[in-house]
Design a protein around this motif. Structure first.
Motif, PDB file in Angstrom:
ATOM      1  N   ARG A  38       0.837  -1.199   0.000  1.00  0.00           N
ATOM      2  CA  ARG A  38       0.000   0.000   0.000  1.00  0.00           C
ATOM      3  C   ARG A  38       0.878   1.258   0.000  1.00  0.00           C
ATOM      4  O   ARG A  38       1.963   1.275   0.577  1.00  0.00           O
ATOM      5  CB  ARG A  38      -0.898   0.031   1.237  1.00  0.00           C
ATOM      6  CG  ARG A  38      -2.035  -0.973   1.216  1.00  0.00           C
ATOM      7  CD  ARG A  38      -2.974  -0.701   2.375  1.00  0.00           C
ATOM      8  NE  ARG A  38      -3.992  -1.733   2.502  1.00  0.00           N
ATOM      9  CZ  ARG A  38      -5.146  -1.731   1.839  1.00  0.00           C
ATOM     10  NH1 ARG A  38      -5.414  -0.744   1.002  1.00  0.00           N
ATOM     11  NH2 ARG A  38      -6.014  -2.701   2.027  1.00  0.00           N
ATOM     12  N   SER A  39       0.380   2.293  -0.642  1.00  0.00           N
ATOM     13  CA  SER A  39       1.056   3.579  -0.606  1.00  0.00           C
ATOM     14  C   SER A  39       0.780   4.272   0.728  1.00  0.00           C
ATOM     15  O   SER A  39      -0.039   3.813   1.521  1.00  0.00           O
ATOM     16  CB  SER A  39       0.578   4.461  -1.760  1.00  0.00           C
ATOM     17  OG  SER A  39      -0.751   4.908  -1.505  1.00  0.00           O
ATOM     18  N   LYS A  40       1.440   5.397   0.951  1.00  0.00           N
ATOM     19  CA  LYS A  40       1.211   6.180   2.172  1.00  0.00           C
ATOM     20  C   LYS A  40      -0.220   6.681   2.271  1.00  0.00           C
ATOM     21  O   LYS A  40      -0.681   7.038   3.348  1.00  0.00           O
ATOM     22  CB  LYS A  40       2.154   7.391   2.193  1.00  0.00           C
ATOM     23  CG  LYS A  40       3.611   7.029   2.388  1.00  0.00           C
ATOM     24  CD  LYS A  40       4.438   8.285   2.469  1.00  0.00           C
ATOM     25  CE  LYS A  40       5.891   7.894   2.731  1.00  0.00           C
ATOM     26  NZ  LYS A  40       6.610   8.894   3.495  1.00  0.00           N
ATOM     27  N   TYR A  41      -0.909   6.661   1.126  1.00  0.00           N
ATOM     28  CA  TYR A  41      -2.268   7.191   1.085  1.00  0.00           C
ATOM     29  C   TYR A  41      -3.326   6.099   1.267  1.00  0.00           C
ATOM     30  O   TYR A  41      -4.516   6.356   1.153  1.00  0.00           O
ATOM     31  CB  TYR A  41      -2.487   7.937  -0.226  1.00  0.00           C
ATOM     32  CG  TYR A  41      -1.321   8.836  -0.568  1.00  0.00           C
ATOM     33  CD1 TYR A  41      -1.039   9.963   0.194  1.00  0.00           C
ATOM     34  CD2 TYR A  41      -0.458   8.525  -1.631  1.00  0.00           C
ATOM     35  CE1 TYR A  41       0.054  10.772  -0.095  1.00  0.00           C
ATOM     36  CE2 TYR A  41       0.627   9.331  -1.923  1.00  0.00           C
ATOM     37  CZ  TYR A  41       0.885  10.443  -1.149  1.00  0.00           C
ATOM     38  OH  TYR A  41       1.971  11.243  -1.415  1.00  0.00           O
ATOM     39  N   GLY A  42      -2.852   4.880   1.519  1.00  0.00           N
ATOM     40  CA  GLY A  42      -3.767   3.766   1.739  1.00  0.00           C
ATOM     41  C   GLY A  42      -4.224   3.070   0.480  1.00  0.00           C
ATOM     42  O   GLY A  42      -4.984   2.102   0.536  1.00  0.00           O
ATOM     43  N   THR A  43      -3.778   3.528  -0.684  1.00  0.00           N
ATOM     44  CA  THR A  43      -4.166   2.934  -1.966  1.00  0.00           C
ATOM     45  C   THR A  43      -3.081   1.985  -2.455  1.00  0.00           C
ATOM     46  O   THR A  43      -1.926   2.057  -2.028  1.00  0.00           O
ATOM     47  CB  THR A  43      -4.386   4.025  -3.013  1.00  0.00           C
ATOM     48  OG1 THR A  43      -3.152   4.762  -3.189  1.00  0.00           O
ATOM     49  CG2 THR A  43      -5.491   4.974  -2.585  1.00  0.00           C
ATOM     50  N   PHE A  44      -3.457   1.109  -3.374  1.00  0.00           N
ATOM     51  CA  PHE A  44      -2.479   0.222  -4.000  1.00  0.00           C
ATOM     52  C   PHE A  44      -1.862   0.858  -5.239  1.00  0.00           C
ATOM     53  O   PHE A  44      -0.827   0.406  -5.727  1.00  0.00           O
ATOM     54  CB  PHE A  44      -3.124  -1.113  -4.376  1.00  0.00           C
ATOM     55  CG  PHE A  44      -3.466  -1.976  -3.195  1.00  0.00           C
ATOM     56  CD1 PHE A  44      -2.477  -2.469  -2.368  1.00  0.00           C
ATOM     57  CD2 PHE A  44      -4.786  -2.283  -2.907  1.00  0.00           C
ATOM     58  CE1 PHE A  44      -2.786  -3.258  -1.279  1.00  0.00           C
ATOM     59  CE2 PHE A  44      -5.110  -3.079  -1.818  1.00  0.00           C
ATOM     60  CZ  PHE A  44      -4.098  -3.566  -0.997  1.00  0.00           C
ATOM     61  N   VAL A  45      -2.502   1.886  -5.789  1.00  0.00           N
ATOM     62  CA  VAL A  45      -2.000   2.584  -6.972  1.00  0.00           C
ATOM     63  C   VAL A  45      -1.699   4.022  -6.595  1.00  0.00           C
ATOM     64  O   VAL A  45      -2.521   4.698  -5.977  1.00  0.00           O
ATOM     65  CB  VAL A  45      -3.016   2.538  -8.132  1.00  0.00           C
ATOM     66  CG1 VAL A  45      -2.473   3.294  -9.343  1.00  0.00           C
ATOM     67  CG2 VAL A  45      -3.344   1.098  -8.509  1.00  0.00           C
TER      68      VAL A  45
END
Length: 264
Positions: A66-73
């Protein structure tokens, strides 16, 4: 381009190393692999599946990060953990075993909210399953070949379908110690037999496996139908990508033609 902002969003730093295989767009950074994605909604959906799947033995998967933003992309890029493994041609029997184990674990996934996609591969699946028609702009000779194959199959009232990986032949990596690694999840909704037919046909047409590899699939009418649909899928994708180049399409057709002769 893979920017510093994208690396930062996945908490990564280090050299960017291009990886071979697939579309040759993946890169390795530290202990992670990054790959550009076109359809963010679709990618988020399928990466969430891989993130939550728990292999029950016999294979591995590369878990998404996961990214720092909680998304996978993040900014058009997805990130997964780097796992060791090597692409090996053929080995149909071993790949079929991995397919069975992986699809066993996928069989519990609810696919009712499977997101619609509109790329050459998803179109190819829809053509193979007689949902979409061939693009009218394709050369007449190309349409005749594919339509002749379509005339050999007919839709049944009931198929046992689930989410499947429709591109396994080159996306199972082997290691001397660890279990085989399943990568580049290419999902569609279909019978498992369809995914296995694609796997076997691809190994024969593209990887030099012996035609007798077809005999590793059960000898029944369902599997014969799946083999034909698998070839329709590959030829439809080739027809879309060849953009009217009939000779280029013919090369792909010839690669699969021996299989069609074998199952007559």
């Amino acid at each position: 381009m893979l920017s510093k902002e994208i690396l930062y969003s996945f908490n990564l730093s280090g050299d960017i190393v291009p990886l071979s295989g697939g579309q040759k767009t993946s890169v390795k950074v530290s202990n992670a692999v990054l790959k550009p994605v076109d359809d963010i909604q679709h990618s988020e959906w399928l990466l969430n599946i891989i993130y939550n799947i728990i292999p029950q033995g016999g294979y591995r998967v590369s878990k998404p990060i996961r990214s720092k933003y909680g998304t996978f992309v993040s900014n058009g890029w997805a990130c997964t953990q780097y796992e060791v493994g090597k692409d090996v041609k053929g080995r149909i029997e071993e790949k079929l075993l991995v397919s069975k184990l992986f699809h066993r674990d996928l069989s519990f996934i609810n696919f009712r909210n499977f997101p619609h996609t509109d790329n050459p591969w998803s179109k190819g699946h829809r053509i193979a399953w007689q949902i979409d028609k061939l693009p009218e702009e394709l050369p007449r000779e190309t349409q005749e070949i594919i339509n002749k194959l379509l005339s050999r199959v007919s839709l049944k009232e009931q198929y046992k379908v689930q989410i499947v990986h429709s591109d396994l032949s080159g996306n199972i990596l082997f290691d001397h110690v660890l279990s085989p690694l399943v990568i580049d999840f290419s999902p569609t909704i279909a019978p498992v037999e369809y995914a296995e037919a694609i796997l076997v046909c691809d190994c024969i047409a593209w990887q030099g496996s012996n035609i007798s590899g077809i005999d590793l699939l059960p000898d029944n009418e369902l599997n014969k139908e799946m083999i034909i649909r698998a070839i329709i899928f590959r030829l439809s994708v080739s027809a879309i990508f060849s953009k009217g180049d009939y000779l280029k399409f013919c090369q792909e057709y010839q690669a699969f033609e021996a299989i069609l002769e074998y199952i007559k």
